[in-house]
Design a protein around this motif. Structure first.
Motif, PDB file in Angstrom:
ATOM      1  N   SER A   1      38.215  36.793  37.004  1.00  0.00           N
ATOM      2  CA  SER A   1      39.501  36.258  36.520  1.00  0.00           C
ATOM      3  C   SER A   1      40.129  37.780  36.714  1.00  0.00           C
ATOM      4  CB  SER A   1      39.236  35.886  34.898  1.00  0.00           C
ATOM      5  OG  SER A   1      38.287  36.883  34.351  1.00  0.00           O
ATOM      6  N   TRP A   2      41.467  37.593  36.435  1.00  0.00           N
ATOM      7  CA  TRP A   2      42.345  38.488  36.373  1.00  0.00           C
ATOM      8  C   TRP A   2      43.555  38.210  35.334  1.00  0.00           C
ATOM      9  CZ3 TRP A   2      40.583  36.139  40.710  1.00  0.00           C
ATOM     10  CH2 TRP A   2      41.306  35.191  41.329  1.00  0.00           C
ATOM     11  N   ASP A   3      44.440  39.090  35.138  1.00  0.00           N
ATOM     12  CA  ASP A   3      45.695  38.895  34.314  1.00  0.00           C
ATOM     13  C   ASP A   3      46.571  37.858  34.915  1.00  0.00           C
ATOM     14  OD1 ASP A   3      47.305  39.182  32.540  1.00  0.00           O
ATOM     15  OD2 ASP A   3      48.697  40.575  33.290  1.00  0.00           O
TER      16      ASP A   3
ATOM     17  N   ALA B   1      24.838  41.507  36.685  1.00  0.00           N
ATOM     18  CA  ALA B   1      26.059  41.269  36.757  1.00  0.00           C
ATOM     19  C   ALA B   1      26.531  41.774  38.014  1.00  0.00           C
ATOM     20  CB  ALA B   1      27.069  41.994  35.618  1.00  0.00           C
ATOM     21  N   GLY B   2      27.520  40.722  38.581  1.00  0.00           N
ATOM     22  CA  GLY B   2      28.597  41.178  39.887  1.00  0.00           C
ATOM     23  C   GLY B   2      29.737  41.196  39.230  1.00  0.00           C
ATOM     24  N   VAL B   3      30.603  40.063  39.216  1.00  0.00           N
ATOM     25  CA  VAL B   3      32.161  40.414  38.440  1.00  0.00           C
ATOM     26  C   VAL B   3      31.728  40.226  36.792  1.00  0.00           C
ATOM     27  CG1 VAL B   3      33.364  39.307  40.475  1.00  0.00           C
ATOM     28  CG2 VAL B   3      32.473  37.873  38.594  1.00  0.00           C
ATOM     29  N   GLY B   4      30.646  39.726  36.686  1.00  0.00           N
ATOM     30  CA  GLY B   4      30.340  39.779  35.183  1.00  0.00           C
ATOM     31  C   GLY B   4      30.145  38.347  34.356  1.00  0.00           C
ATOM     32  N   GLY B   5      30.458  37.248  35.048  1.00  0.00           N
ATOM     33  CA  GLY B   5      30.560  35.961  34.374  1.00  0.00           C
ATOM     34  C   GLY B   5      29.508  35.536  33.614  1.00  0.00           C
ATOM     35  N   LEU B   6      28.408  35.758  34.356  1.00  0.00           N
ATOM     36  CA  LEU B   6      27.079  35.130  33.625  1.00  0.00           C
ATOM     37  C   LEU B   6      26.654  36.072  32.550  1.00  0.00           C
ATOM     38  CD1 LEU B   6      24.394  33.410  33.449  1.00  0.00           C
ATOM     39  CD2 LEU B   6      23.276  35.257  34.997  1.00  0.00           C
ATOM     40  N   ALA B   7      26.877  37.296  32.806  1.00  0.00           N
ATOM     41  CA  ALA B   7      26.347  38.443  31.604  1.00  0.00           C
ATOM     42  C   ALA B   7      27.291  38.176  30.376  1.00  0.00           C
ATOM     43  CB  ALA B   7      26.567  39.758  32.127  1.00  0.00           C
ATOM     44  N   ALA B   8      28.611  37.852  30.792  1.00  0.00           N
ATOM     45  CA  ALA B   8      29.473  37.787  29.542  1.00  0.00           C
ATOM     46  C   ALA B   8      29.186  36.461  28.699  1.00  0.00           C
ATOM     47  CB  ALA B   8      30.793  37.710  29.832  1.00  0.00           C
ATOM     48  N   ALA B   9      29.049  35.417  29.551  1.00  0.00           N
ATOM     49  CA  ALA B   9      28.695  34.199  28.919  1.00  0.00           C
ATOM     50  C   ALA B   9      27.265  34.179  27.937  1.00  0.00           C
ATOM     51  CB  ALA B   9      28.755  33.075  30.020  1.00  0.00           C
ATOM     52  N   VAL B  10      26.367  34.707  28.541  1.00  0.00           N
ATOM     53  CA  VAL B  10      25.067  34.905  28.022  1.00  0.00           C
ATOM     54  C   VAL B  10      25.439  35.913  26.897  1.00  0.00           C
ATOM     55  CG1 VAL B  10      22.623  35.437  28.139  1.00  0.00           C
ATOM     56  CG2 VAL B  10      23.955  34.059  30.068  1.00  0.00           C
ATOM     57  N   ALA B  11      25.743  36.978  27.034  1.00  0.00           N
ATOM     58  CA  ALA B  11      25.663  38.023  25.967  1.00  0.00           C
ATOM     59  C   ALA B  11      26.530  37.464  24.696  1.00  0.00           C
ATOM     60  CB  ALA B  11      26.375  39.313  26.275  1.00  0.00           C
ATOM     61  N   GLY B  12      27.805  36.634  25.045  1.00  0.00           N
ATOM     62  CA  GLY B  12      28.720  36.538  24.187  1.00  0.00           C
ATOM     63  C   GLY B  12      28.100  35.097  23.206  1.00  0.00           C
ATOM     64  N   HIS B  13      27.174  34.167  23.838  1.00  0.00           N
ATOM     65  CA  HIS B  13      26.398  33.276  23.254  1.00  0.00           C
ATOM     66  C   HIS B  13      25.415  33.881  22.355  1.00  0.00           C
ATOM     67  CE1 HIS B  13      23.563  30.015  22.769  1.00  0.00           C
ATOM     68  NE2 HIS B  13      24.574  29.027  22.910  1.00  0.00           N
ATOM     69  N   ILE B  14      24.663  35.012  22.672  1.00  0.00           N
ATOM     70  CA  ILE B  14      23.618  35.699  21.832  1.00  0.00           C
ATOM     71  C   ILE B  14      24.240  36.158  20.777  1.00  0.00           C
ATOM     72  CG2 ILE B  14      22.296  37.713  21.988  1.00  0.00           C
ATOM     73  CD1 ILE B  14      21.676  37.084  24.969  1.00  0.00           C
TER      74      ILE B  14
ATOM     75  N   ARG C   1      24.740  39.126  45.696  1.00  0.00           N
ATOM     76  CA  ARG C   1      25.281  38.473  44.989  1.00  0.00           C
ATOM     77  C   ARG C   1      25.964  39.231  43.671  1.00  0.00           C
ATOM     78  NH1 ARG C   1      23.139  37.203  48.727  1.00  0.00           N
ATOM     79  NH2 ARG C   1      20.868  36.564  47.726  1.00  0.00           N
ATOM     80  N   LEU C   2      25.539  40.515  43.550  1.00  0.00           N
ATOM     81  CA  LEU C   2      25.958  41.336  42.832  1.00  0.00           C
ATOM     82  C   LEU C   2      26.711  42.518  43.202  1.00  0.00           C
ATOM     83  CD1 LEU C   2      22.705  42.226  40.639  1.00  0.00           C
ATOM     84  CD2 LEU C   2      24.079  40.200  40.470  1.00  0.00           C
ATOM     85  N   ASP C   3      27.155  42.347  44.801  1.00  0.00           N
ATOM     86  CA  ASP C   3      27.972  43.511  45.366  1.00  0.00           C
ATOM     87  C   ASP C   3      29.377  43.253  45.050  1.00  0.00           C
ATOM     88  OD1 ASP C   3      28.642  45.667  46.570  1.00  0.00           O
ATOM     89  OD2 ASP C   3      27.855  44.810  48.439  1.00  0.00           O
ATOM     90  N   CYS C   4      30.164  43.487  43.851  1.00  0.00           N
ATOM     91  CA  CYS C   4      31.253  42.895  43.875  1.00  0.00           C
ATOM     92  C   CYS C   4      31.809  44.393  43.023  1.00  0.00           C
ATOM     93  CB  CYS C   4      31.524  41.870  42.443  1.00  0.00           C
ATOM     94  SG  CYS C   4      30.581  40.263  43.167  1.00  0.00           S
ATOM     95  N   LYS C   5      33.182  44.793  43.744  1.00  0.00           N
ATOM     96  CA  LYS C   5      33.648  45.851  43.210  1.00  0.00           C
ATOM     97  C   LYS C   5      34.661  45.865  42.242  1.00  0.00           C
ATOM     98  CE  LYS C   5      31.365  47.408  46.939  1.00  0.00           C
ATOM     99  NZ  LYS C   5      29.969  48.083  46.740  1.00  0.00           N
ATOM    100  N   ASP C   6      35.114  44.689  41.894  1.00  0.00           N
ATOM    101  CA  ASP C   6      36.396  44.431  40.897  1.00  0.00           C
ATOM    102  C   ASP C   6      35.635  43.332  39.914  1.00  0.00           C
ATOM    103  OD1 ASP C   6      38.695  45.876  42.088  1.00  0.00           O
ATOM    104  OD2 ASP C   6      38.440  44.310  43.578  1.00  0.00           O
ATOM    105  N   ALA C   7      35.621  43.819  38.409  1.00  0.00           N
ATOM    106  CA  ALA C   7      35.196  43.064  37.513  1.00  0.00           C
ATOM    107  C   ALA C   7      35.997  41.982  37.015  1.00  0.00           C
ATOM    108  CB  ALA C   7      34.665  43.935  36.196  1.00  0.00           C
ATOM    109  N   SER C   8      35.592  40.864  36.467  1.00  0.00           N
ATOM    110  CA  SER C   8      36.240  39.757  35.788  1.00  0.00           C
ATOM    111  C   SER C   8      36.952  40.239  34.462  1.00  0.00           C
ATOM    112  CB  SER C   8      35.443  38.553  35.739  1.00  0.00           C
ATOM    113  OG  SER C   8      36.004  37.567  34.758  1.00  0.00           O
TER     114      SER C   8
END
Length: 369
Positions: A198-200, A238-251, A293-300
């Motif tokens: 995601s981006w602005d 984390a790649g762009v971070g979607g899974l990490a953010a969803a799981v961390a937020g839920h936790i 699958r984690l080799d992403c240079k720009d975060a969400s």
């Protein structure tokens, strides 16, 4: 491994609220933060799909003894809907919600939804698994899918996407090149861009993808609630971070036991770490990584905004450490890739001690040739 930054979780966690309707706007006080209160609704829907089963959550006593920790709790996403990774939760769910929104009905097997879907073409860039999920969602619900892949994505992934019914568009260069191509093609052809980053100005559709990922975290919460044996540490790749953010937020919003949350990125692509250090989205330069699958240079954007509040520590692992971790898993009867094994690489280096109960997610099964 480099432990680059440690963050303290705020005493008062962010207030998070669900969007009231599909595609609704985020409450302004959350900025681009990800609302996690929709986990039960997402689980109710996804669990109604044919083939749904909670993926295994098991304790690996031999691996825990090898690492000198109290326990290793392993979430295996390889069997997820037969698609081989956690991504099956996100792309399919987002496709379903977008079709339902346009059709004005939640009955996706009905004539109205089917007629609506035939006129919809979804396009996304992918490092592999997200594209497979979007392709599967488009096929299941009667839409068309186009998946843009960079040159580093194995042809085995491309074949699996074609077999799922989608068209594959190859571009030279990196994942970021494929993202730009997908954006341009969507604009030129009137197709629906369904990115997992995601981006602005582009947050609602990626948030639907992340909403699907919360099912994984809710499955874990329900299992831990039954036993009362909550983990002390959760390692999230984390790649762009979607899974990490969803799981961390839920936790942070829903788990009775609050662990230390560690985000793990490739040393060659620490886009979240660099963004958190800079206080704004920051590109991470570096060579290609074997953690494809984690080799992403720009975060969400959504992931960055959520993770900088919810996570205790960001770490990086080298390609060699990830490969060694995949080999260690294999010696304990588990087949995954360096991307799936990245959290184990971080745990092996951190050595949190005999009282630690460490939860790891193997986000995908082995690559298919």
């Amino acid at each position: 491994m480099k432990i680059e930054r440690e963050l303290t979780v705020p005493d008062l966690l962010r207030q998070q609220a669900a969007h009231a309707t599909l595609g609704g706007a985020w409450p302004s006080e959350l900025d681009a933060g990800f609302p996690v209160a929709m986990a039960e609704a997402a689980l109710a829907e996804i669990s109604s799909w044919p083939g749904y089963a909670a993926t295994p959550l098991v304790e690996l006593d031999g691996l825990a003894a090898h690492l000198g920790v109290g326990s290793v709790i392993y979430k295996d996403e390889g069997p997820r809907f037969g698609l081989g990774s956690f991504k099956a939760l996100g792309g399919v769910f987002a496709v379903a919600q977008m079709i339902a929104d346009v059709a004005g009905t939640a009955v996706l097997t009905g004539e109205k939804a089917r007629e609506t879907a035939t006129a919809m073409t979804f396009i996304t860039a992918s490092a592999g698994n997200h594209g497979l999920s979007v392709a599967a969602g488009a096929r299941i619900f009667g839409a068309q899918g186009i998946i843009v892949l960079g040159s580093s994505v194995p042809e085995g992934f491309a074949d699996r996407i074609r077999n799922a019914g989608a068209e594959v568009m190859r571009v030279n260069g990196s994942y970021e090149n494929s993202v730009r191509q997908a954006m341009e093609a969507a604009e030129e052809n009137g197709w629906l861009l369904l990115a997992d980053g995601s981006w602005d100005g582009y947050t609602e559709r990626p948030a639907l993808v992340m909403e699907g990922y919360t099912v994984l975290a809710e499955e874990c919460r329900q299992a831990f609630e039954k036993t009362g044996d909550w983990p002390t540490h959760v390692f999230l790749q984390a790649g762009v971070g979607g899974l990490a953010a969803a799981v961390a937020g839920h936790i942070r919003a829903h788990w009775a036991g609050q662990p230390r949350i560690v985000v793990v990125e490739p040393e060659a692509a620490p886009c979240l770490l660099k963004s958190v250090e800079a206080g704004e989205l920051t590109r991470a330069g570096g060579p290609a990584s074997n953690m494809g699958r984690l080799d992403c240079k720009d975060a969400s954007l959504i992931a960055f905004e959520a993770l900088r509040h919810d996570v205790d520590m960001f770490v990086t692992v080298t390609d060699e450490e990830a490969a060694e971790a995949a080999g260690l898993y294999a010696r304990h009867g588990i087949a995954t890739t360096p991307s799936g094994a990245a959290p184990l690489a971080a745990l092996a280096q951190m050595k949190p001690g005999p009282d630690a109960r460490c939860m790891l997610i193997a986000t995908e099964g082995p690559e298919q040739s």
